[in-house]
Design an enzyme around this catalytic site. Sequence first.
Site, PDB file in Angstrom:
ATOM      1  N   GLY A 172      -0.489  -9.786  15.086  1.00 36.02           N
ATOM      2  CA  GLY A 172      -0.431 -11.178  14.313  1.00 36.02           C
ATOM      3  C   GLY A 172       0.046 -11.055  12.930  1.00 36.02           C
ATOM      4  CD  GLN A 227      -0.604 -11.265   7.348  1.00 34.47           C
ATOM      5  OE1 GLN A 227      -0.447 -11.758   8.393  1.00 34.47           O
ATOM      6  NE2 GLN A 227      -0.881  -9.838   7.106  1.00 34.47           N
ATOM      7  CB  CYS A 284      -5.080  -7.447   7.962  1.00 35.72           C
ATOM      8  SG  CYS A 284      -4.102  -8.825   7.026  1.00 35.72           S
ATOM      9  CG  LEU A 285       0.545  -6.132  10.297  1.00 34.72           C
ATOM     10  CD1 LEU A 285       1.851  -6.828  10.955  1.00 34.72           C
ATOM     11  CD2 LEU A 285       0.617  -4.407  10.765  1.00 34.72           C
ATOM     12  CG  HIS A 327      -6.855 -12.017  11.095  1.00 33.87           C
ATOM     13  ND1 HIS A 327      -7.543 -10.983  10.680  1.00 33.87           N
ATOM     14  CD2 HIS A 327      -5.734 -11.834  10.635  1.00 33.87           C
ATOM     15  CE1 HIS A 327      -6.807 -10.362   9.849  1.00 33.87           C
ATOM     16  NE2 HIS A 327      -5.769 -10.763   9.551  1.00 33.87           N
ATOM     17  CD  GLU A 328      -2.360 -13.270  11.807  1.00 31.21           C
ATOM     18  OE1 GLU A 328      -1.972 -13.584  11.041  1.00 31.21           O
ATOM     19  OE2 GLU A 328      -2.601 -12.188  12.102  1.00 31.21           O
ATOM     20  CG  HIS A 355      -3.543 -14.239   6.911  1.00 28.29           C
ATOM     21  ND1 HIS A 355      -3.541 -13.417   5.775  1.00 28.29           N
ATOM     22  CD2 HIS A 355      -3.407 -13.469   8.036  1.00 28.29           C
ATOM     23  CE1 HIS A 355      -3.675 -12.205   6.170  1.00 28.29           C
ATOM     24  NE2 HIS A 355      -3.840 -12.366   7.299  1.00 28.29           N
TER      25      HIS A 355
HETATM   26 ZN   LIG Z   1      -4.077 -10.415   8.393  1.00 22.92          ZN
END
Ligand SMILES: [Zn+2]
Length: 193
Positions: free
Chosen positions: A44, A49, A91-92, A133-134, A137
């Site tokens: 994701g 991000q 998380c990226l 999660h996304e 963000h």
């Molecule tokens: Zn994340």
Amino acid sequence: MLQIVKYPHPTLRHKSKPLQRVDGEIKKIVDEMFDLMYGQNGIGLAANQVDLPYRLFIINTEADPQKGQGYVFINPLIGRRSGTVEAEEGCLSFPDVYAPVKRSEKIHLSAYNLAGEEVNYQLDGLLARAVQHEYDHLDGVLFIDRLSPTGLLSVKQALSDLELEFQAVRRRGAIPAEEQIAARLAELESLRT
Ligand SMILES: [Zn+2]
């Protein structure tokens, strides 16, 4: 050229406003986001991000363009939630940081797709977790905000390392000052929201 920003980049704390329309530029951004996500084996990625103040995120729980389904959710809304389930998340924007997070087990999601059509889903499992999660963000909320005290303690050192790395990159001039970042996000938002 988009790139994934890492904690504690200020854009990760930006609360994005809904997009007014989906056009060719948004489609191009989404394509680039998929390339970046698959390049890092992610499942994701939210617009924050990649340093963009847009209310959209992408997901493919298989982390592979040849498998699973690549979802694009624009202006998402999470409706009815039920149950609670805890599982490890990463998380990226937090390389090599993993910790257990409690999420709703089932959620209802409504959003717009890239064709500008409204879509509705009843979700559970990994897809429901990734969506939550996304979605966080987009409100500037990060998975570390949802850790238990024990979980937070377990990632404390890794977070300090990321903070030091961020400061070093900023000292080299590769990351603009807070005010410049805020001004750029406001300008982008004024054009599209
Ligand atoms: Zn994340």
